[in-house]
Motif scaffolding. Sequence first.
Motif, PDB file in Angstrom:
ATOM      1  N   TYR A 189      -8.299  55.639  20.299  1.00  0.00           N
ATOM      2  CA  TYR A 189      -9.761  55.687  20.258  1.00  0.00           C
ATOM      3  C   TYR A 189     -10.091  55.837  18.779  1.00  0.00           C
ATOM      4  N   TYR A 190     -10.493  54.730  18.147  1.00  0.00           N
ATOM      5  CA  TYR A 190     -10.588  54.741  16.691  1.00  0.00           C
ATOM      6  C   TYR A 190     -12.020  54.548  16.214  1.00  0.00           C
ATOM      7  N   PHE A 191     -12.296  55.128  15.043  1.00  0.00           N
ATOM      8  CA  PHE A 191     -13.669  55.115  14.553  1.00  0.00           C
ATOM      9  C   PHE A 191     -13.693  55.424  13.046  1.00  0.00           C
ATOM     10  N   ALA A 192     -14.903  55.427  12.511  1.00  0.00           N
ATOM     11  CA  ALA A 192     -15.118  55.758  11.102  1.00  0.00           C
ATOM     12  C   ALA A 192     -16.254  56.778  11.058  1.00  0.00           C
ATOM     13  N   PRO A 193     -16.329  57.574   9.994  1.00  0.00           N
ATOM     14  CA  PRO A 193     -17.259  58.717  10.059  1.00  0.00           C
ATOM     15  C   PRO A 193     -18.716  58.454   9.706  1.00  0.00           C
ATOM     16  N   GLN A 194     -19.093  57.204   9.437  1.00  0.00           N
ATOM     17  CA  GLN A 194     -20.463  56.972   8.948  1.00  0.00           C
ATOM     18  C   GLN A 194     -21.490  56.798  10.069  1.00  0.00           C
ATOM     19  N   LYS A 195     -21.103  57.109  11.304  1.00  0.00           N
ATOM     20  CA  LYS A 195     -22.052  56.934  12.427  1.00  0.00           C
ATOM     21  C   LYS A 195     -22.332  58.311  13.038  1.00  0.00           C
ATOM     22  N   CYS A 196     -21.779  58.597  14.236  1.00  0.00           N
ATOM     23  CA  CYS A 196     -22.059  59.890  14.878  1.00  0.00           C
ATOM     24  C   CYS A 196     -21.529  61.062  14.057  1.00  0.00           C
ATOM     25  N   ALA A 198     -21.829  61.442  10.956  1.00  0.00           N
ATOM     26  CA  ALA A 198     -22.780  61.723   9.875  1.00  0.00           C
ATOM     27  C   ALA A 198     -22.127  61.919   8.520  1.00  0.00           C
ATOM     28  N   GLY A 199     -21.108  61.107   8.270  1.00  0.00           N
ATOM     29  CA  GLY A 199     -20.422  61.204   6.983  1.00  0.00           C
ATOM     30  C   GLY A 199     -20.587  59.915   6.209  1.00  0.00           C
ATOM     31  N   GLU A 200     -19.569  59.600   5.443  1.00  0.00           N
ATOM     32  CA  GLU A 200     -19.595  58.391   4.638  1.00  0.00           C
ATOM     33  C   GLU A 200     -18.557  57.416   5.177  1.00  0.00           C
ATOM     34  N   GLY A 201     -18.645  56.172   4.749  1.00  0.00           N
ATOM     35  CA  GLY A 201     -17.672  55.179   5.188  1.00  0.00           C
ATOM     36  C   GLY A 201     -16.365  55.291   4.413  1.00  0.00           C
ATOM     37  N   GLY A 202     -15.454  54.361   4.699  1.00  0.00           N
ATOM     38  CA  GLY A 202     -14.240  54.276   3.907  1.00  0.00           C
ATOM     39  C   GLY A 202     -13.031  54.983   4.479  1.00  0.00           C
ATOM     40  N   LEU A 203     -13.174  55.554   5.669  1.00  0.00           N
ATOM     41  CA  LEU A 203     -12.058  56.265   6.297  1.00  0.00           C
ATOM     42  C   LEU A 203     -11.936  55.753   7.731  1.00  0.00           C
ATOM     43  N   TRP A 204     -10.728  55.670   8.270  1.00  0.00           N
ATOM     44  CA  TRP A 204     -10.598  55.439   9.710  1.00  0.00           C
ATOM     45  C   TRP A 204      -9.891  56.636  10.335  1.00  0.00           C
ATOM     46  N   LEU A 205     -10.223  56.872  11.582  1.00  0.00           N
ATOM     47  CA  LEU A 205      -9.557  57.925  12.359  1.00  0.00           C
ATOM     48  C   LEU A 205      -9.167  57.321  13.690  1.00  0.00           C
ATOM     49  N   ALA A 206      -8.051  57.753  14.232  1.00  0.00           N
ATOM     50  CA  ALA A 206      -7.633  57.220  15.532  1.00  0.00           C
ATOM     51  C   ALA A 206      -7.009  58.334  16.355  1.00  0.00           C
ATOM     52  N   CYS A 207      -7.586  58.580  17.539  1.00  0.00           N
ATOM     53  CA  CYS A 207      -7.012  59.548  18.472  1.00  0.00           C
ATOM     54  C   CYS A 207      -5.996  58.769  19.301  1.00  0.00           C
ATOM     55  N   CYS A 208      -4.726  59.102  19.144  1.00  0.00           N
ATOM     56  CA  CYS A 208      -3.661  58.292  19.750  1.00  0.00           C
ATOM     57  C   CYS A 208      -2.922  59.058  20.837  1.00  0.00           C
ATOM     58  N   SER A 209      -2.694  58.387  21.959  1.00  0.00           N
ATOM     59  CA  SER A 209      -1.969  58.978  23.083  1.00  0.00           C
ATOM     60  C   SER A 209      -0.464  58.862  22.824  1.00  0.00           C
ATOM     61  N   PRO A 210       0.348  59.578  23.595  1.00  0.00           N
ATOM     62  CA  PRO A 210       1.803  59.422  23.443  1.00  0.00           C
ATOM     63  C   PRO A 210       2.243  57.960  23.596  1.00  0.00           C
ATOM     64  N   LEU A 211       1.583  57.210  24.475  1.00  0.00           N
ATOM     65  CA  LEU A 211       1.950  55.781  24.640  1.00  0.00           C
ATOM     66  C   LEU A 211       1.698  54.991  23.360  1.00  0.00           C
ATOM     67  N   ALA A 212       0.579  55.271  22.720  1.00  0.00           N
ATOM     68  CA  ALA A 212       0.266  54.569  21.465  1.00  0.00           C
ATOM     69  C   ALA A 212       1.260  54.980  20.377  1.00  0.00           C
ATOM     70  N   LEU A 213       1.588  56.266  20.333  1.00  0.00           N
ATOM     71  CA  LEU A 213       2.530  56.738  19.304  1.00  0.00           C
ATOM     72  C   LEU A 213       3.904  56.108  19.513  1.00  0.00           C
ATOM     73  N   GLU A 214       4.272  55.986  20.770  1.00  0.00           N
ATOM     74  CA  GLU A 214       5.561  55.363  21.089  1.00  0.00           C
ATOM     75  C   GLU A 214       5.545  53.883  20.671  1.00  0.00           C
ATOM     76  N   ARG A 215       4.407  53.219  20.898  1.00  0.00           N
ATOM     77  CA  ARG A 215       4.282  51.805  20.512  1.00  0.00           C
ATOM     78  C   ARG A 215       4.397  51.669  18.985  1.00  0.00           C
ATOM     79  N   ILE A 216       3.725  52.573  18.273  1.00  0.00           N
ATOM     80  CA  ILE A 216       3.765  52.532  16.799  1.00  0.00           C
ATOM     81  C   ILE A 216       5.214  52.657  16.327  1.00  0.00           C
ATOM     82  N   GLU A 217       5.909  53.606  16.911  1.00  0.00           N
ATOM     83  CA  GLU A 217       7.295  53.844  16.465  1.00  0.00           C
ATOM     84  C   GLU A 217       8.224  52.706  16.880  1.00  0.00           C
ATOM     85  N   ARG A 218       7.988  52.160  18.059  1.00  0.00           N
ATOM     86  CA  ARG A 218       8.858  51.073  18.534  1.00  0.00           C
ATOM     87  C   ARG A 218       8.679  49.809  17.682  1.00  0.00           C
ATOM     88  N   ILE A 219       7.433  49.473  17.374  1.00  0.00           N
ATOM     89  CA  ILE A 219       7.208  48.270  16.548  1.00  0.00           C
ATOM     90  C   ILE A 219       7.816  48.469  15.150  1.00  0.00           C
TER      91      ILE A 219
END
Length: 374
Positions: A189-196, A198-219
């Motif tokens: 679930y990924y986003f940037a802070p310049q919307k809800c 109330a920050g500035e742009g230029g950063l990404w954040l991603a809430c990752c589940s164990p399945l996503a983390l496993e995919r990241i590591e496997r790739i």
Amino acid sequence: MAAEIVLPPELRPSDGRFGSGPSKVRNEAVAALVAVAPDYLGTSHRRETVRSVVRRAREGLVALFALPDGYEVLLGNGGTTTFWDAAAFGLVDRRSQHLSFGEFSAKFAAVVAGAPHLDAPDVIESAPGTHPEPRADAAVDAYALTHNETSTGVSMEIARPEGTEGIVLVDATSGAGGLRVDPGQFDAYYFAPQKCFAGEGGLWLACCSPLALERIERIAASGRWLPPSLSLPIALENSRLDQTYNTPALATLFLLAHQVDWMLEHGGLEWAASRCDRSAEILYGWAEASSFATPFVAKPGERSHVSATIDFDDGVDAAAVAAALRANGIVDTEPYRKLGRNQLRIALYPAIEPDDVATLTGAVDYVVDALASC
Ligand SMILES: Cc1ncc(COP(=O)(O)O)c(C=O)c1O
């Protein structure tokens, strides 16, 4: 003409920022940043002063979204657009499916379509002002959904397509923090802070589940080439240390952490989403009762509670209305440029006071009357 219209004081919101991003930054957060600036701004992002702010933001997001054990918050520089590239390298295995229903969802689909190491994506489109539904497909290993299509003001409920094993990637750039979500329904679930947030742009954040983390590591283990600045394993390693791979904007991090704290202090996501609900009720209620305005999104359940789009009848020039509002300090109500509609787009993010939304509707009525008599 528009520049000559002067709003009476009672029709001026306490804050005139209604843009969908960059969006209103709370003055209290800026004051707090100014207060810490001498010891914070201009200090190393590898030291505790800054890392503690990143930790506050990461832990705060875990609490805000009630992320189950095993989920982790990753972050990196470059905003959501950069995360799309990172996801094409590090989250999509071979074939993704994209719900394309506006400018932003189409952009991620285009990123994947252009990636030479991936199969052509399955792109399901629908007309602006609506959203399509995903369809389970055994050949798809990643489903790309968008919580809120900021370009059209359509939001969709986030739910895993039934009967699939693919991971669910959700662009929540403008939805995260203002719309309810069940973490069991997503893997990233990924986003940037310049919307809800109330920050500035230029950063990404991603809430990752164990399945996503496993995919990241496997790739990563598969030997696929990952450019370091777009490498999710590198982002993961740095995020676990409350750092980013390369130098971040410290003000952005501070404003994000401050907004997350503010939401948690007031009751968390339910509180923030309820505030957006209130603003949405005021705005759409006004449009439905209006003789010249109509919500652009036909289905009430798909109308965004974080960035609303309101169509105007042909007799009212929305661009002239937005210009008159702007001349009175009410800014960024213009529609998404490529949508090309005679409409206003109004952000309803948690930082925006519902009372200000009510005042704005009065201001629009006043301007429309004034333009008619010009
Ligand atoms: C839904 C959505 N996705 C992606 C983006 C792009 O985000 P960024 O500007 O952080 O790259 C935006 C920006 O408005 C957006 O609204």
